[in-house]
Design a protein around this motif. Structure first.
Motif, PDB file in Angstrom:
ATOM      1  N   ALA A 357     112.553  -9.867  72.931  1.00  0.00           N
ATOM      2  CA  ALA A 357     111.812  -8.941  73.959  1.00  0.00           C
ATOM      3  C   ALA A 357     112.005  -7.398  73.626  1.00  0.00           C
ATOM      4  O   ALA A 357     110.757  -6.806  73.822  1.00  0.00           O
ATOM      5  N   SER A 358     112.842  -7.044  72.940  1.00  0.00           N
ATOM      6  CA  SER A 358     112.920  -5.540  72.808  1.00  0.00           C
ATOM      7  C   SER A 358     112.006  -5.135  71.755  1.00  0.00           C
ATOM      8  O   SER A 358     111.456  -3.958  71.749  1.00  0.00           O
ATOM      9  N   ASP A 359     111.266  -6.179  70.803  1.00  0.00           N
ATOM     10  CA  ASP A 359     110.273  -5.777  69.891  1.00  0.00           C
ATOM     11  C   ASP A 359     109.230  -5.334  70.678  1.00  0.00           C
ATOM     12  O   ASP A 359     108.352  -4.648  69.992  1.00  0.00           O
ATOM     13  N   TYR A 360     108.848  -5.672  71.993  1.00  0.00           N
ATOM     14  CA  TYR A 360     107.579  -5.387  72.709  1.00  0.00           C
ATOM     15  C   TYR A 360     107.745  -4.219  73.485  1.00  0.00           C
ATOM     16  O   TYR A 360     106.945  -3.871  74.187  1.00  0.00           O
ATOM     17  N   ALA A 361     109.007  -3.426  73.674  1.00  0.00           N
ATOM     18  CA  ALA A 361     109.400  -2.648  74.398  1.00  0.00           C
ATOM     19  C   ALA A 361     108.358  -1.441  74.573  1.00  0.00           C
ATOM     20  O   ALA A 361     108.072  -1.075  73.170  1.00  0.00           O
ATOM     21  N   LEU A 362     107.630  -1.020  75.057  1.00  0.00           N
ATOM     22  CA  LEU A 362     106.646  -0.156  75.446  1.00  0.00           C
ATOM     23  C   LEU A 362     105.247  -0.216  74.588  1.00  0.00           C
ATOM     24  O   LEU A 362     104.573   0.496  74.433  1.00  0.00           O
ATOM     25  N   ARG A 363     105.443  -1.387  74.034  1.00  0.00           N
ATOM     26  CA  ARG A 363     103.991  -1.851  73.388  1.00  0.00           C
ATOM     27  C   ARG A 363     102.846  -1.850  74.433  1.00  0.00           C
ATOM     28  O   ARG A 363     102.984  -2.504  75.505  1.00  0.00           O
ATOM     29  N   VAL A 364     101.577  -1.392  73.963  1.00  0.00           N
ATOM     30  CA  VAL A 364     100.496  -1.477  74.972  1.00  0.00           C
ATOM     31  C   VAL A 364      99.705  -2.444  74.888  1.00  0.00           C
ATOM     32  O   VAL A 364      99.189  -2.830  73.624  1.00  0.00           O
ATOM     33  N   ALA A 365      99.145  -3.065  76.014  1.00  0.00           N
ATOM     34  CA  ALA A 365      98.269  -4.194  76.052  1.00  0.00           C
ATOM     35  C   ALA A 365      97.049  -3.914  76.798  1.00  0.00           C
ATOM     36  O   ALA A 365      97.173  -2.994  77.947  1.00  0.00           O
ATOM     37  N   LEU A 366      95.881  -4.368  76.364  1.00  0.00           N
ATOM     38  CA  LEU A 366      94.687  -4.040  77.265  1.00  0.00           C
ATOM     39  C   LEU A 366      94.727  -4.653  78.678  1.00  0.00           C
ATOM     40  O   LEU A 366      94.019  -4.599  79.607  1.00  0.00           O
ATOM     41  N   ASN A 367      95.763  -5.912  78.613  1.00  0.00           N
ATOM     42  CA  ASN A 367      95.670  -6.800  79.746  1.00  0.00           C
ATOM     43  C   ASN A 367      97.040  -6.942  80.041  1.00  0.00           C
ATOM     44  O   ASN A 367      97.712  -8.079  80.033  1.00  0.00           O
ATOM     45  N   PRO A 368      97.736  -6.091  80.507  1.00  0.00           N
ATOM     46  CA  PRO A 368      99.218  -6.099  80.797  1.00  0.00           C
ATOM     47  C   PRO A 368      99.592  -7.428  81.806  1.00  0.00           C
ATOM     48  O   PRO A 368     100.866  -7.741  81.966  1.00  0.00           O
ATOM     49  N   ASP A 369      98.546  -8.034  82.507  1.00  0.00           N
ATOM     50  CA  ASP A 369      98.930  -9.110  83.427  1.00  0.00           C
ATOM     51  C   ASP A 369      99.668 -10.112  82.471  1.00  0.00           C
ATOM     52  O   ASP A 369     100.291 -11.122  83.033  1.00  0.00           O
ATOM     53  N   CYS A 370      99.555 -10.126  81.245  1.00  0.00           N
ATOM     54  CA  CYS A 370     100.009 -11.374  80.268  1.00  0.00           C
ATOM     55  C   CYS A 370     101.500 -11.132  80.382  1.00  0.00           C
ATOM     56  O   CYS A 370     102.051 -12.179  79.813  1.00  0.00           O
ATOM     57  N   PHE A 371     101.922 -10.120  80.902  1.00  0.00           N
ATOM     58  CA  PHE A 371     103.348 -10.017  80.875  1.00  0.00           C
ATOM     59  C   PHE A 371     104.114 -10.772  82.023  1.00  0.00           C
ATOM     60  O   PHE A 371     105.232 -11.001  81.954  1.00  0.00           O
ATOM     61  N   LYS A 372     103.388 -11.248  82.806  1.00  0.00           N
ATOM     62  CA  LYS A 372     103.634 -12.116  83.818  1.00  0.00           C
ATOM     63  C   LYS A 372     103.862 -13.469  83.651  1.00  0.00           C
ATOM     64  O   LYS A 372     104.284 -14.465  84.419  1.00  0.00           O
ATOM     65  N   ASP A 373     103.153 -14.010  82.553  1.00  0.00           N
ATOM     66  CA  ASP A 373     103.013 -15.476  82.044  1.00  0.00           C
ATOM     67  C   ASP A 373     104.000 -15.820  80.900  1.00  0.00           C
ATOM     68  O   ASP A 373     103.415 -15.612  79.648  1.00  0.00           O
ATOM     69  N   PRO A 374     105.161 -16.451  81.039  1.00  0.00           N
ATOM     70  CA  PRO A 374     105.809 -16.776  79.930  1.00  0.00           C
ATOM     71  C   PRO A 374     105.202 -17.973  78.931  1.00  0.00           C
ATOM     72  O   PRO A 374     105.537 -17.768  77.750  1.00  0.00           O
ATOM     73  N   ALA A 375     104.401 -18.640  79.740  1.00  0.00           N
ATOM     74  CA  ALA A 375     103.740 -19.815  78.838  1.00  0.00           C
ATOM     75  C   ALA A 375     102.768 -19.316  77.973  1.00  0.00           C
ATOM     76  O   ALA A 375     102.630 -19.948  76.890  1.00  0.00           O
ATOM     77  N   LYS A 376     102.327 -18.173  78.091  1.00  0.00           N
ATOM     78  CA  LYS A 376     101.252 -17.506  77.376  1.00  0.00           C
ATOM     79  C   LYS A 376     101.699 -16.434  76.444  1.00  0.00           C
ATOM     80  O   LYS A 376     100.941 -15.868  75.490  1.00  0.00           O
ATOM     81  N   PHE A 377     102.871 -15.893  76.879  1.00  0.00           N
ATOM     82  CA  PHE A 377     103.059 -14.553  76.132  1.00  0.00           C
ATOM     83  C   PHE A 377     103.931 -14.831  74.783  1.00  0.00           C
ATOM     84  O   PHE A 377     104.645 -15.877  74.508  1.00  0.00           O
TER      85      PHE A 377
END
Length: 420
Positions: A357-377
């Motif tokens: 998880a730390s590897d993604y800290a402050l990494r920008v996504a165009l669709n940040p709603d993907c941070f809510k879905d563990p199955a697709k992240f």
């Protein structure tokens, strides 16, 4: 690496810089601001007095000794860490490159300088062994350079030239490039060396109590620099080396000696006056100039051969984009939500529990709603973490190049520290 004689590119630089500075005055208009090289020494002085360089606060790049380190202090953390008391620190700036965490520092700023040229770095040897050029280095000798910091010819990008001298040569026999060239000694071309002329009391930032510099957000050890001395016109000067094989330069006849630059994308929002304002999120280090679509070049030992000279671009994010912010960074969440430039999404607890998880800290996504879905992240996230991703997903008009270049040694890449 082959190159043309250094006198040619150095002389070729003069007309370009003079024309740039005099273009407006010759037409009767006010003179354009002159080109200026902000050396590490000058950047340090500006940071001490809370100055700005080319619109950027110098404190973003250097933290004076005993002062709070920006990326280890609010709003990134609830508490603050201080730079060690015995040195001023080149801030270790978190970034992403080629889809992976990276880190770099900014040591010098080239304001209104269109291009930077490689310069000769003379090393005395008693014999030349191509497979190990430094094997016969003249004992107790130090390198020789020919360009001082105050000159518009100055460059921290050097090509090593191995100069063969007799075994009984005193180590201080040659203390200037003029003396070496006048002696007509045999020379052999070597590789690239990144070594700004610099004070002895500046190194990549290290917090009090730490053993060395680390990447903010993730805490991995990053590369540092080594201090040394060289001869310049018969006087000893100090330098800071970030290692070798970490940049390339043009060898075509029309532009031989010009250091290859890389795009650096700094994410921004729109300020109250409509101008782009950097958001302080990790930058994206490209692998070549904007639009080059160039594969990452690395040396045989894994050193990235890009990123040491960067052209910053302000990259306007759509407000629907957003960074991955762990729950431990609540103050930063509140700050970004108050600004309203990006979308701030609460990360699902199962995603936060991932070992990476730390590897993604402050990494920008165009669709940040993907941070809510563990199955697709993370596969469902449209990340802006490489030059190709930024240039493909953001409109060209959203990428504003700045009239500056950074000397920006890469300190961490592909999971490994880079440098000394």
């Amino acid at each position: 690496m082959a190159s043309t004689p250094f006198t040619l590119p150095r002389l070729a630089l003069v007309p370009g810089l003079l024309l740039l500075a005099a273009a407006c005055s010759s037409s009767g208009q006010p003179s354009a601001p002159a080109p200026h090289v902000w050396t590490l020494r000058q950047v340090r002085e500006s940071s001490l007095f809370e100055g700005t360089i080319a619109g950027f606060p110098a404190s973003e790049w250097i933290t004076p000794r005993g002062h709070p380190l920006p990326q280890w202090s609010p709003p990134f953390h609830d508490t603050q860490l201080l730079q060690t008391e015995d040195l001023d620190g080149l801030n270790v700036l978190p970034a992403f490159s080629e889809g992976q965490p990276a880190a770099f520092s900014v040591a010098e700023i080239w304001e209104r300088v269109p291009e930077v040229w490689v310069q000769p770095w003379y090393v005395l040897v008693t014999a030349y062994e191509p497979s190990n050029p430094s094997a016969y280095r003249l004992k107790d000798s130090i390198p020789v350079v020919d360009v001082e910091e105050e000159s518009l010819f100055y460059s921290p990008f050097w090509e090593t030239l191995y100069v063969v001298v007799p075994e009984d040569t005193p180590p201080d026999r040659y203390t200037s490039a003029t003396a070496i060239l006048s002696a007509g000694l045999p020379m052999h071309h070597g590789g690239a060396l990144l070594a700004p002329l610099a004070p002895k009391d500046v190194l990549p930032a290290t917090a009090e109590g730490s053993t060395g510099p680390v990447r903010p957000l993730t805490g991995e050890a990053v590369g540092t620099a080594r201090q040394g001395d060289a001869w310049l016109h018969g006087q000893q000067i100090s330098y800071l080396t970030f290692g070798s094989s970490n940049f390339t330069w043009n060898t075509e006849a029309s532009s031989s000696g010009i250091v290859d630059e890389t795009a650096l994308y700094l994410f921004a929002g729109t300020g109250p006056d409509g101008s782009l304002t950097p958001l302080g999120l990790p930058a994206v280090v490209g692998t070549g100039p904007r639009g080059a679509n160039r594969a990452a070049r690395v040396s045989a030992s894994g050193v990235p051969q890009f990123g040491a000279l960067t052209r910053p671009h302000l990259a306007l994010l759509p407000t629907s984009a957003g960074p991955f912010i762990p729950s431990t960074m609540g103050l930063l969440k509140d700050t970004l939500r108050a600004q309203g430039s990006v979308t701030v999404v609460d990360v699902h607890l199962d995603i936060e529990a991932r070992p990476d998880a730390s590897d993604y800290a402050l990494r920008v996504a165009l669709n940040p709603d993907c941070f809510k879905d563990p199955a697709k992240f993370p596969a469902a996230c449209r990340w802006l973490d490489s030059q190709a991703a930024v240039e493909t997903n953001l409109a060209p008009s959203s990428l504003q190049p700045q009239d500056v270049l950074f000397t920006s040694p890469v300190l961490f890449y592909d999971g490994k520290k880079v440098g000394r």
